[in-house]
Design an enzyme around this catalytic site. Structure first.
Site, PDB file in Angstrom:
ATOM      1  N   ASP B  11      32.738 -30.135  67.443  1.00  0.00           N
ATOM      2  CA  ASP B  11      31.290 -29.998  67.445  1.00  0.00           C
ATOM      3  C   ASP B  11      31.286 -29.873  65.920  1.00  0.00           C
ATOM      4  O   ASP B  11      31.770 -29.090  65.122  1.00  0.00           O
ATOM      5  CB  ASP B  11      31.033 -28.447  67.996  1.00  0.00           C
ATOM      6  N   ASP B 130      23.573 -31.560  79.923  1.00  0.00           N
ATOM      7  CA  ASP B 130      23.816 -30.406  79.967  1.00  0.00           C
ATOM      8  C   ASP B 130      23.106 -29.753  80.825  1.00  0.00           C
ATOM      9  O   ASP B 130      21.969 -29.542  81.123  1.00  0.00           O
ATOM     10  CB  ASP B 130      23.441 -30.066  78.562  1.00  0.00           C
TER      11      ASP B 130
END
Lengths: 219, 256
Positions: B11, B130
């Site tokens: 990330d 998600d």
């Protein structure tokens, strides 16, 4: 030696260029690598790479858009006998025709057609065979070993990503195959031209070996 | 035999690697290009960069990170975060990404999947989803955007089916409720999605132990497993994960 990577609008060629540059550097080879769409540069080259990602008809269309490129390639490879490497769809373009989306003609250098992977049944863990065939797979290497497979073992794995495969009519041209639901040609070769279904530029150390083998191949 | 992939995810925020618990309290864990190089050396089958704040902030720094990574790292590289249109997608490919993941913008512009897969081929279009638990959805799972902040009222199963129909070549499935907990992947969600699409499904969110990877492959049929923090902070190495998978009969690529 002048090596060209043909740019015909088929995706990003940076990784192919990076991987070949790295191999040249690591092996102290004397190659000048250029990514190009110019016919003149290709004619003046010593070795030719045809990459390819995406769909067969789109790649074929990309080649067609550059007028004279296909005819010139045939002359360079078949008549002038230059070492030629087709990667993924670049390999598939050497087949007679492809059934992806529509029926599209290829160069016809290898007997056989490009057909959808026949993903029937379940894998060893009971999972469906997903399409694309995406990920690392090993090779089954033929007894008659091609120079680009020098020092490659059947334990090594290569990165594949494709939904169509070469249904070959000439098994003697297949130097390595992989298995995904069924047997899939992974390395095909004849005379001065070679095709790989996987991506050597994305296949880590094993891919680097294939690349240096091809660069060092004395026909 | 095709190996089950182990994907290391980085990330990235402003060109630096971070990974936080449930996407808050970000902690710095280094330079993304350098980390990617190390990961590919120790056996990561793929590298995934997610520019987690990219939807809201500028993300030019990412281009340098990708170019630098692609020069050193000869395994597939997926990049995502803040991809809004065909031109963003092309920019990332041109920097050296092999695949691009689309998340929030696919929800607001469903045509984006079709446009990019028509243009660049479905092998490079990853639909990132998600998911949160929502009992009001038929499947029990709802699609969220912007790192889980916004609800969409879209059922995950309808969404992935539509995405694949439009040309997504792979699904990167993150359970937002499991993400960062290190309590294991959401097996039910992964199984449901995997059974409903024809393309590979990458399980993401919740890995805390190599056994979690084994479970999501054997019990939920994941094609690939993705993890970030457990690799980052050296809790488990990629080879220890692969060893555990191999011990449980899952075919993997040997780490060099």
């Amino acid at each position: 030696m002048k090596l060209v990577i043909i740019d015909y609008g088929s995706g990003n060629l940076k990784s192919v260029e990076n991987a070949f540059q790295n191999s040249v550097k690591d092996n102290n080879l004397n190659f000048n690598i250029e990514v190009t769409s110019e016919l003149k540069t290709i004619i003046n080259s010593d070795l030719i790479i045809l990459p390819g990602v995406g769909a067969f008809p789109d790649c074929k269309e990309g080649l067609k858009k550059n007028q004279g490129l296909t005819e010139m390639l045939i002359d360079q490879v078949i008549v002038k006998y230059k070492p030629f490497l087709g990667i993924c769809v670049g390999m598939q373009l050497m087949a007679e025709y492809s059934l992806e989306k529509s029926n599209t003609r290829g160069f016809g250098w290898f007997k056989g057609s490009i057909e959808k992977i026949n993903n029937v049944g379940k894998d060893y863990l009971g999972r469906n065979y997903k399409i694309p065939h995406m990920g690392w797979n090993n090779l089954e290497i033929s007894e008659k070993k091609h120079p680009i497979l020098k020092n490659i073992t059947e334990k090594e794995q290569f990165y594949f990503v494709h939904s169509y495969y070469l249904n070959t009519k000439e098994k003697s041209e297949v130097y390595a195959s992989t298995n995904y639901s069924h047997k899939i040609p992974a390395v095909i070769a004849k005379d001065n031209y070679v095709g790989v279904q996987f991506h050597p530029e994305k296949s880590s150390y094993s891919g680097q070996k294939i690349i240096s083998n091809w660069l060092n191949w004395k026909m | 035999m095709l190996s089950t992939r182990v994907i290391a995810c980085l990330d990235v925020h402003n060109g630096r690697t971070v990974k936080g618990i449930n996407f808050v309290n970000l902690q710095d864990a280094g330079d993304p290009a350098e980390q990617a190089r190390i990961y590919s050396k120790v056996g990561a089958d793929e590298i995934c960069f997610l520019d987690i704040t990219a939807t809201n902030e500028k993300r030019r720094a990412m281009f340098d990170v990708i170019s630098k990574t692609a020069e050193l790292c000869f395994v597939p590289l997926t990049v995502g975060g803040g991809v809004k249109n065909v031109s963003d997608f092309r920019d990332l490919l041109n920097c050296g990404a092999d695949k691009v993941s689309i998340n929030s913008s696919a929800v607001y512009n469903p045509q984006l999947i079709k446009q990019t897969s028509d243009k660049f081929g479905n092998q490079c279009v990853v639909l990132a989803v998600d998911a949160i638990d929502n009992i009001n959805m038929v499947s029990g799972y709802e699609v969220t955007t912007h790192g889980g902040r916004n609800k969409t009222d879209i059922d995950v199963i309808d969404w992935v089916k539509k995405g694949v129909k439009n040309g997504a070549g792979e699904i990167l499935l993150t359970s937002m409720s499991a993400d960062g907990t290190k309590k294991g992947y959401n097996l039910n969600l992964t199984k449901l999605v995997s059974e409903n699409v024809s393309v590979p499904v990458i399980a993401s969110g919740g890995a805390g132990h190599p056994q979690d990877m084994v479970d999501v492959v054997l019990k939920a049929g994941a094609s690939a497993v993705l993890a970030a923090s457990i690799f980052h902070f050296g809790i488990y190495s990629i080879s220890s994960v692969k060893k555990e998978m191999a011990n449980n009969g899952i075919h993997i690529r040997d780490c060099e």
